[in-house]
Design an enzyme around this catalytic site. Sequence first.
Site, PDB file in Angstrom:
ATOM      1  N   LEU A  71     163.374 -44.982  35.226  1.00 40.76           N
ATOM      2  CA  LEU A  71     164.593 -44.599  34.521  1.00 40.76           C
ATOM      3  C   LEU A  71     165.822 -44.902  35.368  1.00 40.76           C
ATOM      4  CD1 LEU A  71     163.099 -41.263  33.277  1.00 40.76           C
ATOM      5  CD2 LEU A  71     163.139 -43.461  32.105  1.00 40.76           C
ATOM      6  N   ASP A 313     155.471 -49.836  31.457  1.00 41.82           N
ATOM      7  CA  ASP A 313     155.901 -50.301  32.783  1.00 41.82           C
ATOM      8  C   ASP A 313     157.376 -50.714  32.721  1.00 41.82           C
ATOM      9  OD1 ASP A 313     155.643 -50.711  35.448  1.00 41.82           O
ATOM     10  OD2 ASP A 313     154.825 -52.736  35.278  1.00 41.82           O
ATOM     11  N   HIS A 317     166.881 -53.572  34.163  1.00 38.97           N
ATOM     12  CA  HIS A 317     167.732 -54.161  35.203  1.00 38.97           C
ATOM     13  C   HIS A 317     169.108 -54.494  34.649  1.00 38.97           C
ATOM     14  CE1 HIS A 317     164.827 -54.671  38.393  1.00 38.97           C
ATOM     15  NE2 HIS A 317     163.984 -55.277  37.595  1.00 38.97           N
TER      16      HIS A 317
END
Lengths: 432, 324
Positions: A71, A313, A317
Amino acid sequence: MPTADKQQRIRIRGGRVIDPACGIDRIQDVFVAAGRIAALGQAPDGFAADMEIDARDRVVCPGLIDLCARLREPGQEYKATIASESHAAASGGITTLCCPPDTNPVIDTPAVTEFVRLRAEAAGKTRIVTLAALTQGLGGEQLSEMAALKKAGCAGVSNAMQPLLNPLVQRRALEYAATYELTVFLYANDHWLANKGCAHEGHVATRLGLPGIPEAAETAAVARDLALIEQTGVRAHFCRLTTGRAVQMVARAQFDGAPVTADVAMPYLYLSEVDISEFDSQCHLLPPLRTVEDRQRLRDALQQGTLSAICSDHQPHEPDAKLRPFPATEPGISGLDSLLPLGLKLVDEQAIGLSELIHRLTTGPAKILGLPYGTLAVGATADICIFHPELVWQLDTGTMQSRGHNTPFMGREFKGRATHTLLAGNLVYSLD
Amino acid sequence: MSRDSLQIDSNGKLRHFLSISGLNRQLLNDILDTAESFAGVTEQTVKKVPLLRGKTIVNLFFEASTRTRTTFELAAKRLSADVLNINITQSSAAKGETLLDTLRNLEAMHIDMFVVRHADSGAAHFIANNVAPHISIINAGDGRHSHPTQAMLDMFTIRRVKGPDFGRLRVAIVGDIMHSRVARSQIHALNLLHTGEVRIVAPKTLVPAHAESLGTHVFHDLRKGIKDVDVIIMLRLQRERMQGALLPSEHEYFELFGLTEDKLAHASPDVTVMHPGPINRGVEMDSEVADGPRSVILEQVTHGIAVRMAVMSMAMSSKEPTME
């Protein structure tokens, strides 16, 4: 979150209710009251709904449980925040997220655990459980205060992607975790064999001249882990296995009665080393995408149950993280938005049945985490995902809810999308 | 974007020169033919043609190089272009500027072509994908991936010495294939030119996974690997390979894989010996061989200028507006 007595009574009408935990798959109504499942099929006596959700042509299943989502908070709020990713999770039908300890600061004290819990509560969109660091600062040397961390609510312990170089430290860490009946979440990756590689050591890495990570980086680590699991008797979970051989080793250990489970991350069920194509940094993952054959073996193991959960997963970014030459880019895919739709595509491709898929996304991960969620049993917490299996939509910058837009599935058309998400009886997301 | 559309424009002309793989045989032959025409220029007393007059070329080197940078600079000057050398290891990158920001700044200076060397595989592709459309990118070496002008000057040298029929040639590439961008490009070029047999010769620690998939036969014994071959290309062995547990010692490497007159006797009698330089004498080859009659190592350097002139002028001409 609102308190239970103020909560609405909700009737979810006419949906196909699938709850693998109870072996249910039939069209019926679901009644929610006081944050719990009040009844299935027939309304309880005197039930007067405050709200009705029309679920005709839709599937009603337990809220999804994602075993691994970064997170980025605390520490990397320029990538994403607990608030932004909680919202993305809710809009993807996910009601519980498990956050690994590699935040900054690392989750190795009750204070950081508490911080994450408070931030999640403030966001109010999804439940966030944390894994605590196995060693202090994930340094691989000093054990963390696991008993205190368990008391603070951590669902398990893990050293995340940081290596435990010393096998003796690993043995002690597993023994200590076993003392407090904590599940250890293992990321099988031999630090030395991986040798700072950035792609699977195969024909694609050879052609592109990318430093390779051999299959043995995973299998050698799994072999050592399995030996120490047997030695210590700890309950262990292998996070996102990527190679057919490693899965085979885990299946063997399970057959022999070892207390081990394993999951796979959704991207590895669709992508392979081939998708790196001409240095596509959106396919830079760690561990790397493996061979086409590995991908098939992961699908087989998922179907057979060796892999009892699928995680996203999720690794959001900022755009710059992927705008570099391939080896210098940051690995990972932003996966919350595509978890359910990619799962439904597996069903479409007949790689798995719908009920089995929902199992791997709900009760499967719930069991691994030792949580009472992931079921629609009467009396259970009303975490519910309602999705339209035929709704066609496109994943693009407009529809994507995660702050991280790094995904090779950008622009892809999907069939199936969450339309409502209930967290403990509260409607936290509605597409309509 | 596929590699084809990235390197080749809609008219089949070279836009960027990033890697050999993705090009076609015709284009490689065009490069060699064009280089042949420039080879004459470099041998004249006035060594200049006005093809790129008014163009600005930047040598953007993120990794140290003397030979490659110098020959690129000479090639550009002989095409009458203005040349700027930027050594990034000592400038922007050290100040924390991202590669993309460095590019944007240079773009703003109205550059026509970047010649790029970078330590990361894929850097040239990344730059080509992210620069303004009027700028051409020439890859001067990216990580372990590609060094296409070196491969082309090697092909040029082989063609000059052995003639245009690659089909009758056996070529052995000896040494550190694993870490070599030169070897990868050479293998692709040799295969595109339909070379009879391409062999690689090295201990297993220096051979990449699935090396056969590149289109080679793999040998681990030098004598067997060079038996009856027409061309031997020796690769430079980086000294740091000893530290990475890839090899026990320079001594043992030279014993087993170093090229000596004695071992050379196993090759075809008119074998040609090549090396991209700089040579480690006494590590990968004996001085006797390096300076001997079969060696064309210095010719390779000379040919580097003509080949780079060819690639630069071809990539730049694809940007010209087409005649009505």
